[in-house]
Design a protein around this motif. Structure first.
Motif, PDB file in Angstrom:
ATOM      1  N   ASP A 136      -7.928  -8.539  -3.692  1.00 54.95           N
ATOM      2  CA  ASP A 136      -9.180  -7.407  -3.883  1.00 54.95           C
ATOM      3  C   ASP A 136      -8.690  -6.240  -4.646  1.00 54.95           C
ATOM      4  O   ASP A 136      -9.535  -5.410  -4.585  1.00 54.95           O
ATOM      5  CB  ASP A 136      -9.683  -7.152  -2.434  1.00 54.95           C
ATOM      6  N   TRP A 137      -7.458  -6.085  -5.037  1.00 51.90           N
ATOM      7  CA  TRP A 137      -7.191  -4.802  -5.665  1.00 51.90           C
ATOM      8  C   TRP A 137      -7.297  -5.019  -7.248  1.00 51.90           C
ATOM      9  O   TRP A 137      -7.474  -5.990  -7.809  1.00 51.90           O
ATOM     10  CB  TRP A 137      -5.404  -4.799  -5.518  1.00 51.90           C
ATOM     11  N   PRO A 138      -7.275  -3.787  -7.577  1.00 49.17           N
ATOM     12  CA  PRO A 138      -7.837  -3.695  -9.072  1.00 49.17           C
ATOM     13  C   PRO A 138      -6.730  -4.148 -10.045  1.00 49.17           C
ATOM     14  O   PRO A 138      -5.260  -3.822  -9.266  1.00 49.17           O
ATOM     15  CB  PRO A 138      -8.165  -2.204  -9.319  1.00 49.17           C
TER      16      PRO A 138
ATOM     17  N   ASP B 190       0.882  -1.230  -0.065  1.00 47.67           N
ATOM     18  CA  ASP B 190      -0.004   0.024   0.086  1.00 47.67           C
ATOM     19  C   ASP B 190       0.897   1.192   0.028  1.00 47.67           C
ATOM     20  O   ASP B 190       0.538   2.392  -0.711  1.00 47.67           O
ATOM     21  CB  ASP B 190      -0.876  -0.015   1.112  1.00 47.67           C
ATOM     22  N   MET B 191       1.953   1.084   0.792  1.00 47.90           N
ATOM     23  CA  MET B 191       2.902   2.373   0.782  1.00 47.90           C
ATOM     24  C   MET B 191       3.480   2.482  -0.600  1.00 47.90           C
ATOM     25  O   MET B 191       3.526   3.965  -0.901  1.00 47.90           O
ATOM     26  CB  MET B 191       4.103   2.291   1.726  1.00 47.90           C
ATOM     27  N   VAL B 192       3.831   1.400  -1.261  1.00 46.33           N
ATOM     28  CA  VAL B 192       4.524   1.567  -2.626  1.00 46.33           C
ATOM     29  C   VAL B 192       3.502   1.972  -3.596  1.00 46.33           C
ATOM     30  O   VAL B 192       3.668   3.159  -4.317  1.00 46.33           O
ATOM     31  CB  VAL B 192       5.055   0.117  -3.152  1.00 46.33           C
ATOM     32  N   ALA B 193       2.160   1.677  -3.381  1.00 42.58           N
ATOM     33  CA  ALA B 193       1.331   2.126  -4.446  1.00 42.58           C
ATOM     34  C   ALA B 193       0.879   3.828  -4.198  1.00 42.58           C
ATOM     35  O   ALA B 193       0.568   4.211  -5.351  1.00 42.58           O
ATOM     36  CB  ALA B 193      -0.261   1.610  -3.905  1.00 42.58           C
TER      37      ALA B 193
ATOM     38  N   ARG C 151      -2.444   1.248  -6.773  1.00 42.35           N
ATOM     39  CA  ARG C 151      -2.564  -0.323  -6.503  1.00 42.35           C
ATOM     40  C   ARG C 151      -2.654  -1.127  -7.687  1.00 42.35           C
ATOM     41  O   ARG C 151      -2.300  -2.319  -7.567  1.00 42.35           O
ATOM     42  CB  ARG C 151      -4.002  -0.379  -5.896  1.00 42.35           C
ATOM     43  N   ALA C 152      -3.292  -0.616  -8.841  1.00 40.73           N
ATOM     44  CA  ALA C 152      -3.367  -1.799 -10.007  1.00 40.73           C
ATOM     45  C   ALA C 152      -1.911  -1.906 -10.442  1.00 40.73           C
ATOM     46  O   ALA C 152      -1.764  -3.071 -10.831  1.00 40.73           O
ATOM     47  CB  ALA C 152      -4.168  -0.668 -10.960  1.00 40.73           C
ATOM     48  N   ALA C 153      -0.980  -1.137 -10.641  1.00 41.44           N
ATOM     49  CA  ALA C 153       0.435  -1.227 -11.088  1.00 41.44           C
ATOM     50  C   ALA C 153       0.890  -2.090 -10.060  1.00 41.44           C
ATOM     51  O   ALA C 153       1.639  -3.034 -10.474  1.00 41.44           O
ATOM     52  CB  ALA C 153       1.092   0.129 -11.231  1.00 41.44           C
TER      53      ALA C 153
END
Length: 342
Positions: free
Chosen positions: A79-81, A49-52, A59-61
């Motif tokens: 659950d992430w896109p 999440d921090m990297v996102a 989050r998708a990447a």
């Protein structure tokens, strides 16, 4: 690998290579290190999440990158896109060779996708544009028997990189030595310097220091200086910075309270050698010429233990060319401290 993870991995095959290039290598290494340490899924999700927050695509990447490189962890992000497949360009009759974009630069934190980062997003965004670094070190030595001796040292350094080559370096040191009921050292030092490096390797600086020593020849002393700086060597393992300038030195004699004011020239060198990934040697020499001439040398050897923790051994030599009767012109101090860098 679960059936759901396998299905997601197959779906990822539909995405093109540029979709995976959104994650810079340093962030991919961070995810790999978290996986290698075997942390639980909840903490891995916090790291992801921090990297996102920091990468383009949010989050998708990150989800796509985890599927490609850490498939065993993909279930934690189920659950992430996922990013939309990039459209395939239509073939051209005579395609021209185009340079491949490296990409990977983090986007501004203010542009992170909404909802990315969870509870970590707020403190990360609070540091937007900051480039702080520093260290805290402390050492205590106690001897009992023939000599009842207690040595205590504490130091704090805080540096910051600013835009357009500007840099701020700050340092605070405190040393106390007690031999039985007698104090043989009780002094503290504050230093600060602002400098700017130009593209040519040259630059300029201004700074000052204040020192209080209750058992030295001068109970108080201060120095203000300004001049030029030259980054003579700026390599991956070896760095050498040279400074030259002029300043004003103020001193107060111990006991009598008589003050001395002198204009002095300053010449200094800061040398750093990265011996290995875990060991670093530093040498700092400063020479003051004129009224109140003085030489100050500091040598340190830092050995990393684990994470941000290290052991630092230091040798500090001060020599006053103009000293008071009853005081030695040279002070030498050897320190061994536990250090935390950030």
């Amino acid at each position: 690998m679960t059936f759901r993870t396998s299905a997601l991995a197959l779906a990822l095959a539909a995405f093109t290579a540029p979709a995976l290039a959104d994650i810079p290598p340093e962030y991919r290494n961070l995810l790999a290190e978290a996986d290698r340490r075997g942390i639980d899924e909840a903490r891995f999700v916090e790291t992801a999440d921090m990297v996102a927050v920091l990468v383009e695509g949010g989050r998708a990447a990150v989800h796509a990158d985890v599927l490609a490189h850490l498939p065993d962890r993909a279930s934690a992000l189920s659950d992430w896109p996922l990013p939309d497949p990039e459209p395939q360009p239509e073939p051209e009759p005579e395609p021209e060779t185009q340079p491949r974009s490296i990409g990977g630069a983090p986007v501004a934190l203010s542009g992170a996708p909404e909802g990315s980062g969870g509870w970590l997003a707020a403190p990360i965004r609070a540091l937007q544009g900051e480039a702080w670094s520093g260290q805290i070190r402390a050492g205590v030595q106690v001897e009992d028997g023939n000599t009842d001796l207690v040595d205590f040292s504490f130091a704090f350094e805080l540096d910051r990189e600013l835009p357009h080559g500007w840099r701020v370096d700050n340092q605070f040191e405190y040393f106390l030595t007690e031999n039985g009921d007698r104090t043989s050292r009780d002094n503290w030092l504050v230093e600060s310097r602002v400098s700017r490096a130009l593209d040519s390797g040259f630059g300029y600086y201004a700074g000052g220091s204040y020192e209080r020593d209750l058992v030295g020849a001068y109970e108080q002393s201060a120095f203000a200086t300004a001049g030029g700086v030259w980054h003579a060597i700026d390599g991956e393992r070896v760095n050498l910075e040279l400074r030259a300038g002029a300043g004003h030195r103020w001193r107060e004699r111990a006991g009598s309270g008589v003050t001395l004011n002198d204009w002095v020239a300053e010449a200094a060198s800061d040398f750093t050698f990265q011996i290995s990934e875990t060991s670093r040697f530093e040498s700092k020499t400063t020479v003051y010429g004129g009224g109140g001439s003085r030489v100050d040398q500091r040598f340190t050897l830092t050995n990393r233990l684990f994470g941000h923790w290290a052991v630092q051994t230091g040798l500090h030599i001060e020599h006053e060319f103009e000293t008071e009767p009853g005081f030695e012109p040279t002070d030498t101090r050897l320190d061994v401290s536990l250090l935390y860098g950030f």
